[in-house]
Motif scaffolding. Structure first.
Motif, mmCIF file in Angstrom:
data_model
loop_
_atom_site.group_PDB
_atom_site.id
_atom_site.type_symbol
_atom_site.label_atom_id
_atom_site.label_comp_id
_atom_site.label_asym_id
_atom_site.label_seq_id
_atom_site.Cartn_x
_atom_site.Cartn_y
_atom_site.Cartn_z
ATOM 1 N N LEU A 195 0.831 -1.208 0.000
ATOM 2 C CA LEU A 195 0.000 0.000 0.000
ATOM 3 C C LEU A 195 0.862 1.253 0.000
ATOM 4 N N ASP A 196 1.865 1.247 0.833
ATOM 5 C CA ASP A 196 2.751 2.399 0.951
ATOM 6 C C ASP A 196 3.503 2.655 -0.356
ATOM 7 N N LEU A 197 4.086 1.607 -0.905
ATOM 8 C CA LEU A 197 4.905 1.765 -2.093
ATOM 9 C C LEU A 197 4.082 2.064 -3.349
ATOM 10 N N SER A 198 2.839 1.607 -3.393
ATOM 11 C CA SER A 198 1.991 1.931 -4.541
ATOM 12 C C SER A 198 1.849 3.436 -4.694
ATOM 13 N N ASN A 199 1.630 4.122 -3.589
ATOM 14 C CA ASN A 199 1.527 5.579 -3.634
ATOM 15 C C ASN A 199 2.876 6.242 -3.910
ATOM 16 N N ILE A 200 3.929 5.733 -3.272
ATOM 17 C CA ILE A 200 5.249 6.348 -3.441
ATOM 18 C C ILE A 200 5.720 6.276 -4.883
ATOM 19 N N ILE A 201 5.621 5.106 -5.499
ATOM 20 C CA ILE A 201 6.139 4.965 -6.862
ATOM 21 C C ILE A 201 5.225 5.634 -7.877
ATOM 22 N N SER A 202 3.956 5.877 -7.511
ATOM 23 C CA SER A 202 3.039 6.522 -8.449
ATOM 24 C C SER A 202 3.461 7.949 -8.782
ATOM 25 N N LYS A 203 4.319 8.538 -7.947
ATOM 26 C CA LYS A 203 4.805 9.894 -8.210
ATOM 27 C C LYS A 203 5.770 9.914 -9.400
ATOM 28 N N SER A 204 6.346 8.734 -9.706
ATOM 29 C CA SER A 204 7.253 8.626 -10.845
ATOM 30 C C SER A 204 6.643 7.815 -11.983
ATOM 31 N N ALA A 205 5.888 6.782 -11.641
ATOM 32 C CA ALA A 205 5.333 5.886 -12.649
ATOM 33 C C ALA A 205 4.210 6.562 -13.441
ATOM 34 N N LYS A 206 3.999 6.078 -14.653
ATOM 35 C CA LYS A 206 2.867 6.554 -15.455
ATOM 36 C C LYS A 206 1.569 6.151 -14.793
ATOM 37 N N ASN A 207 1.476 4.899 -14.393
ATOM 38 C CA ASN A 207 0.327 4.418 -13.620
ATOM 39 C C ASN A 207 0.722 3.180 -12.831
ATOM 40 N N VAL A 208 -0.035 2.910 -11.786
ATOM 41 C CA VAL A 208 0.248 1.786 -10.892
ATOM 42 C C VAL A 208 -1.029 0.993 -10.684
ATOM 43 N N THR A 209 -0.923 -0.321 -10.781
ATOM 44 C CA THR A 209 -2.041 -1.217 -10.506
ATOM 45 C C THR A 209 -1.670 -2.102 -9.329
ATOM 46 N N LEU A 210 -2.456 -2.048 -8.286
ATOM 47 C CA LEU A 210 -2.210 -2.867 -7.098
ATOM 48 C C LEU A 210 -3.129 -4.077 -7.132
ATOM 49 N N SER A 211 -2.550 -5.267 -7.203
ATOM 50 C CA SER A 211 -3.314 -6.515 -7.229
ATOM 51 C C SER A 211 -3.268 -7.176 -5.860
ATOM 52 N N HIS A 212 -4.443 -7.436 -5.291
ATOM 53 C CA HIS A 212 -4.508 -8.066 -3.962
ATOM 54 C C HIS A 212 -5.859 -8.756 -3.799
ATOM 55 N N HIS A 213 -6.000 -9.549 -2.736
ATOM 56 C CA HIS A 213 -7.265 -10.227 -2.463
ATOM 57 C C HIS A 213 -7.788 -9.908 -1.065
ATOM 58 N N LEU A 214 -7.313 -8.823 -0.498
ATOM 59 C CA LEU A 214 -7.763 -8.447 0.835
ATOM 60 C C LEU A 214 -9.027 -7.604 0.763
ATOM 61 N N GLU A 215 -9.836 -7.695 1.808
ATOM 62 C CA GLU A 215 -11.047 -6.888 1.886
ATOM 63 C C GLU A 215 -10.792 -5.655 2.745
ATOM 64 N N GLY A 216 -11.540 -4.611 2.483
ATOM 65 C CA GLY A 216 -11.488 -3.440 3.350
ATOM 66 C C GLY A 216 -10.429 -2.419 3.004
ATOM 67 N N ILE A 217 -9.734 -2.590 1.868
ATOM 68 C CA ILE A 217 -8.768 -1.579 1.444
ATOM 69 C C ILE A 217 -9.513 -0.525 0.634
ATOM 70 N N SER A 218 -9.625 0.650 1.184
ATOM 71 C CA SER A 218 -10.390 1.721 0.541
ATOM 72 C C SER A 218 -9.611 2.328 -0.614
ATOM 73 N N LYS A 219 -10.331 2.603 -1.724
ATOM 74 C CA LYS A 219 -9.701 3.249 -2.871
ATOM 75 C C LYS A 219 -9.280 4.679 -2.544
ATOM 76 N N SER A 220 -9.870 5.242 -1.510
ATOM 77 C CA SER A 220 -9.608 6.643 -1.189
ATOM 78 C C SER A 220 -8.205 6.884 -0.644
ATOM 79 N N ILE A 221 -7.505 5.827 -0.265
ATOM 80 C CA ILE A 221 -6.177 6.022 0.303
ATOM 81 C C ILE A 221 -5.100 6.128 -0.777
ATOM 82 N N PHE A 222 -5.486 5.941 -2.039
ATOM 83 C CA PHE A 222 -4.508 5.942 -3.124
ATOM 84 C C PHE A 222 -4.578 7.226 -3.951
ATOM 85 N N PHE A 223 -3.460 7.541 -4.599
ATOM 86 C CA PHE A 223 -3.409 8.673 -5.506
ATOM 87 C C PHE A 223 -4.173 8.343 -6.790
#
Length: 370
Positions: A195-223
């Motif tokens: 979760l942490d690194l998805s946001n951090i690398i998004s500042k440099s990357a064109k786009n980031v896709t986070l693949s997971h199977h956990l419940e309760g991860i809100s989309k609002s926490i991401f850039f």
């Protein structure tokens, strides 16, 4: 009694401090040139001089626990207006701890532990001085292994992974986001690092896709340029098919899939083996049942680490020094099998054997007079 401690991170330091408290003069072998273990930043990745880089620390990391629960029982992290500190502050705190208790005199830096073997009621420890390239053999009555468990990458198995023509990277080898500049990145994992690194690398990357199977991860926490997807079904040459039927192309697959417990220096006769990331056989998650003059400190996770490690150190040393008497080997096996059976019945997997959290952390130790 002679005592060897492997590692001068959080676990190794509190082992040394508690050993000194019992008038012991431990020998601490530390691979790097500094105190701090996983908190000590190393810009290098891969291998250096044929030895795997131990550190997984990356630039600008902040703690995901407040400092108020990260100190030792009798040595807290100093007052600060922030609760969530940068990694260099935690490393500085560990250095302050070492200096306060005068622990540096026990530490042999730049020392690589090659092998630990049980020989004639002693632990034979073969070490290499990395500065002068010499090997020597030492013998100890007791040994405490505190080499951490954030150094050997764990990769999830994905169908047709060999077909993908892009780049692979594990968070162990990540240091800064420059390597992702302008790229489409697939991050695999659902833990704090993912979760942490998805946001951090998004500042440099064109786009980031986070693949997971956990419940309760809100989309609002991401850039804005971070999207979430379910698990990857399979890969092809250019990207990934997901279990929801969608397909996306990527330049890089970034594994944030955690770490494996690894003790490459332990001989097969040490009495310790790892199966599906379950370290066996340990009494109370730390004492080697087959060879109880050895202990592994700091394995449990989802804990207040420094507090737990300090408790383990005192617990183990109470037996090493004879304050408490261990159960028989048979009794320790039975106790361990019984406690683990309760975890299996609660639905825990083998890879979660050392996961404590609120359910178990208050009950792991029943010994008195530590």
């Amino acid at each position: 009694m002679s005592l060897c401690i492997i590692g001068a991170g959080t676990a190794g330091l509190c082992c040394a401090r508690r050993a000194q408290e019992r008038n012991l003069n431990p020998t601490v072998f530390e691979l790097s040139h500094q105190i701090g273990g996983t908190w000590a930043y190393n810009k290098n990745t891969g291998t250096v001089n044929g030895i795997d880089v131990h550190s997984s620390m990356y630039e600008n990391l902040r703690t995901n626990l407040p400092k108020e629960v990260m100190g030792f029982p009798d040595f807290e992290i100093g007052a600060d207006r922030k609760s969530y500190l940068p990694s260099e502050d935690i490393c500085a705190f560990l250095n302050q701890y070492a200096d306060h208790f005068e622990l540096r005199k026990f530490i042999q830096f730049n020392t690589y532990v090659i092998r630990v073997v049980r020989k004639k009621l002693k632990w034979q420890v073969i070490v290499k001085n990395l500065l002068i390239n010499t090997v020597r053999i030492c013998y100890f009555d007791n040994i405490m292994i505190a080499n951490g468990h954030y150094h050997t990458p764990n990769y999830s198995q994905i169908k047709n992974a060999n077909l993908f023509r892009g780049e692979y990277l594990h968070s162990h080898d990540y240091r800064n986001s420059e390597i992702f500049q302008g790229k489409c990145v697939l991050v695999i994992g659902g833990g704090p690092s993912a979760l942490d690194l998805s946001n951090i690398i998004s500042k440099s990357a064109k786009n980031v896709t986070l693949s997971h199977h956990l419940e309760g991860i809100s989309k609002s926490i991401f850039f804005e340029n971070v999207q979430t997807k379910p698990d990857v079904k399979e890969l092809d040459e250019n990207g990934a098919y997901f279990v929801d039927g969608s397909y996306t192309k990527f330049d890089t697959i970034f594994f944030c899939t955690g770490y494996k417990y690894a003790f490459p220096f332990l001989s097969v006769t040490s009495g310790i083996y790892v199966e599906e990331n379950y370290v066996q056989m340990l009494y109370k998650q730390c004492i080697n049942i087959r060879n109880p003059t050895m202990a592994l400190i700091g394995l449990p996770f989802y804990v207040c680490a420094a507090q737990m490690m300090d408790l383990q150190a005192r617990f183990v040393l109470s037996y090493f020094c004879g304050t408490n008497q261990l159960l028989t080997q048979k009794e320790m096996f039975e106790d361990t099998l019984e406690s683990m059976e309760k975890k299996w019945q609660m639905g825990y997997k083998r890879r979660q054997a050392h996961m404590l959290g609120t359910t178990h952390v208050m009950h792991i130790f029943k010994a008195k007079n530590l």
